[in-house]
Design a protein around this motif. Structure first.
Motif, PDB file in Angstrom:
ATOM      1  N   VAL A 140      -4.978  11.426  -5.445  1.00  0.00           N
ATOM      2  CA  VAL A 140      -5.892  11.065  -6.527  1.00  0.00           C
ATOM      3  C   VAL A 140      -6.930  12.168  -6.670  1.00  0.00           C
ATOM      4  O   VAL A 140      -7.768  12.357  -5.788  1.00  0.00           O
ATOM      5  CB  VAL A 140      -6.584   9.711  -6.255  1.00  0.00           C
ATOM      6  CG1 VAL A 140      -7.519   9.359  -7.408  1.00  0.00           C
ATOM      7  CG2 VAL A 140      -5.548   8.616  -6.044  1.00  0.00           C
ATOM      8  N   ALA A 189      -1.228  -0.835  -9.838  1.00  0.00           N
ATOM      9  CA  ALA A 189      -2.174  -0.303  -8.855  1.00  0.00           C
ATOM     10  C   ALA A 189      -3.481  -1.080  -8.935  1.00  0.00           C
ATOM     11  O   ALA A 189      -3.974  -1.381 -10.022  1.00  0.00           O
ATOM     12  CB  ALA A 189      -2.423   1.178  -9.105  1.00  0.00           C
ATOM     13  N   PRO A 221      -7.528  -1.858  -6.768  1.00  0.00           N
ATOM     14  CA  PRO A 221      -8.465  -1.353  -5.759  1.00  0.00           C
ATOM     15  C   PRO A 221      -8.517  -2.204  -4.497  1.00  0.00           C
ATOM     16  O   PRO A 221      -9.136  -1.820  -3.518  1.00  0.00           O
ATOM     17  CB  PRO A 221      -9.814  -1.376  -6.488  1.00  0.00           C
ATOM     18  CG  PRO A 221      -9.661  -2.449  -7.510  1.00  0.00           C
ATOM     19  CD  PRO A 221      -8.230  -2.401  -7.953  1.00  0.00           C
ATOM     20  N   VAL A 262       0.846  -1.191   0.000  1.00  0.00           N
ATOM     21  CA  VAL A 262       0.000   0.000   0.000  1.00  0.00           C
ATOM     22  C   VAL A 262       0.880   1.240   0.000  1.00  0.00           C
ATOM     23  O   VAL A 262       2.029   1.212   0.445  1.00  0.00           O
ATOM     24  CB  VAL A 262      -0.944   0.046   1.228  1.00  0.00           C
ATOM     25  CG1 VAL A 262      -1.940  -1.086   1.189  1.00  0.00           C
ATOM     26  CG2 VAL A 262      -0.147   0.019   2.519  1.00  0.00           C
ATOM     27  N   ARG A 271      -5.328   9.335  -0.868  1.00  0.00           N
ATOM     28  CA  ARG A 271      -5.968   8.032  -0.720  1.00  0.00           C
ATOM     29  C   ARG A 271      -4.918   6.945  -0.504  1.00  0.00           C
ATOM     30  O   ARG A 271      -3.768   7.096  -0.905  1.00  0.00           O
ATOM     31  CB  ARG A 271      -6.793   7.684  -1.969  1.00  0.00           C
ATOM     32  CG  ARG A 271      -7.948   8.645  -2.255  1.00  0.00           C
ATOM     33  CD  ARG A 271      -8.713   8.205  -3.497  1.00  0.00           C
ATOM     34  NE  ARG A 271      -9.793   9.110  -3.831  1.00  0.00           N
ATOM     35  CZ  ARG A 271     -11.005   9.065  -3.291  1.00  0.00           C
ATOM     36  NH1 ARG A 271     -11.278   8.134  -2.391  1.00  0.00           N
ATOM     37  NH2 ARG A 271     -11.935   9.930  -3.641  1.00  0.00           N
ATOM     38  N   THR A 272      -5.360   5.864   0.115  1.00  0.00           N
ATOM     39  CA  THR A 272      -4.508   4.688   0.252  1.00  0.00           C
ATOM     40  C   THR A 272      -4.706   3.810  -0.979  1.00  0.00           C
ATOM     41  O   THR A 272      -5.824   3.393  -1.273  1.00  0.00           O
ATOM     42  CB  THR A 272      -4.862   3.887   1.513  1.00  0.00           C
ATOM     43  OG1 THR A 272      -4.640   4.708   2.668  1.00  0.00           O
ATOM     44  CG2 THR A 272      -3.991   2.644   1.616  1.00  0.00           C
ATOM     45  N   VAL A 273      -3.634   3.573  -1.713  1.00  0.00           N
ATOM     46  CA  VAL A 273      -3.700   2.806  -2.959  1.00  0.00           C
ATOM     47  C   VAL A 273      -3.029   1.451  -2.750  1.00  0.00           C
ATOM     48  O   VAL A 273      -1.912   1.367  -2.236  1.00  0.00           O
ATOM     49  CB  VAL A 273      -2.996   3.562  -4.108  1.00  0.00           C
ATOM     50  CG1 VAL A 273      -3.015   2.731  -5.382  1.00  0.00           C
ATOM     51  CG2 VAL A 273      -3.668   4.905  -4.342  1.00  0.00           C
ATOM     52  N   HIS A 274      -3.722   0.392  -3.131  1.00  0.00           N
ATOM     53  CA  HIS A 274      -3.141  -0.947  -3.094  1.00  0.00           C
ATOM     54  C   HIS A 274      -2.401  -1.196  -4.407  1.00  0.00           C
ATOM     55  O   HIS A 274      -2.800  -0.692  -5.463  1.00  0.00           O
ATOM     56  CB  HIS A 274      -4.240  -2.003  -2.931  1.00  0.00           C
ATOM     57  CG  HIS A 274      -5.036  -1.847  -1.675  1.00  0.00           C
ATOM     58  ND1 HIS A 274      -4.772  -2.547  -0.521  1.00  0.00           N
ATOM     59  CD2 HIS A 274      -6.098  -1.040  -1.385  1.00  0.00           C
ATOM     60  CE1 HIS A 274      -5.624  -2.202   0.421  1.00  0.00           C
ATOM     61  NE2 HIS A 274      -6.445  -1.288  -0.075  1.00  0.00           N
ATOM     62  N   PHE A 275      -1.349  -1.965  -4.350  1.00  0.00           N
ATOM     63  CA  PHE A 275      -0.668  -2.310  -5.590  1.00  0.00           C
ATOM     64  C   PHE A 275      -0.060  -3.705  -5.486  1.00  0.00           C
ATOM     65  O   PHE A 275       0.343  -4.149  -4.412  1.00  0.00           O
ATOM     66  CB  PHE A 275       0.400  -1.278  -5.958  1.00  0.00           C
ATOM     67  CG  PHE A 275       1.435  -1.043  -4.898  1.00  0.00           C
ATOM     68  CD1 PHE A 275       2.623  -1.756  -4.888  1.00  0.00           C
ATOM     69  CD2 PHE A 275       1.227  -0.086  -3.915  1.00  0.00           C
ATOM     70  CE1 PHE A 275       3.584  -1.535  -3.915  1.00  0.00           C
ATOM     71  CE2 PHE A 275       2.180   0.144  -2.934  1.00  0.00           C
ATOM     72  CZ  PHE A 275       3.361  -0.582  -2.931  1.00  0.00           C
TER      73      PHE A 275
END
Length: 212
Positions: free
Chosen positions: A142, A166, A168, A137, A147-151
């Protein structure tokens, strides 16, 4: 053997510019120990011993550095400040005129004093064709909103090649969709996949489109 004063001055000048010690040693034809000895010195004249934990140049900036390092505790590990980043910020934002080496020593001492408990690890040897897969993360801007972005991160440890996509979330759909994009980018598939943490890989509660 005594080091000529011009070389001592060059060592300090290059160090203030942020040049790595190994490169300074190559440029000036001296060893890394010599560079480390003279890099943080502002004056080569004999000095009385000082009762200081850190270099005097950092004393006025200690609160700022501590604030950066304390704030890092709340950040993802890969987004925390390095000593280099702290040095660059001090120079650009606060007019710091000391050397990189004194900042590096301060940061090292701070981490040793405030060390978090850690777990042991084993060094792994990887064969060609093996891919390690993990989720991570990061905080990202954005559309003006943090925001917290998962990848998804896919690494080929043998060659140290990495791919990141990246996503969701961190479930089965996201895993399959991310791997599909990575394989398409690679132009092939690895012979072995190793999931570093497969906790969410069996969940199916996220919308992730998988290409045909």
């Amino acid at each position: 053997m005594a080091i000529p004063m011009p070389i001592q001055q060059d060592i300090r000048r290059y160090d203030r510019q942020g040049m790595p010690h190994a490169r300074i040693a190559r440029e000036l034809g001296v060893d890394c120990g010599t560079v480390a000895k003279y890099a943080g010195q502002d004056d080569c004249s004999p000095q009385p011993k000082r009762d200081r934990r850190f270099g005097r140049k950092t004393d006025a900036y200690a609160a700022l550095i501590d604030q950066m390092l304390e704030a890092d505790r709340m950040m993802p590990r890969k987004q925390r400040h390095t000593a280099r980043r702290i040095f660059d910020r001090l120079v650009a934002e606060h007019g710091f005129d000391g050397s990189y080496s004194v900042v590096r020593r301060y940061v090292k001492e701070w981490h040793e004093t405030n060390r978090e408990s850690s777990h042991g690890y084993l060094r792994l040897e990887w064969d060609p064709g093996v891919m390690q897969v993990d989720f991570g993360v990061a905080l990202a801007d954005v559309a003006g909103v943090e925001r917290t972005v998962h990848f998804l991160v896919a690494t080929l440890p043998y060659s140290n090649m990495r791919y990141a996509v990246a996503m969701p979330g961190e479930n089965a759909e996201c895993l399959c969709s991310g791997l599909s994009m990575v394989f398409e980018r690679m132009g092939g598939v690895p012979s072995v996949l190793v999931m570093d943490n497969a906790t969410g890989a069996g969940h199916r509660d996220c919308l992730c489109s998988i290409g045909d």
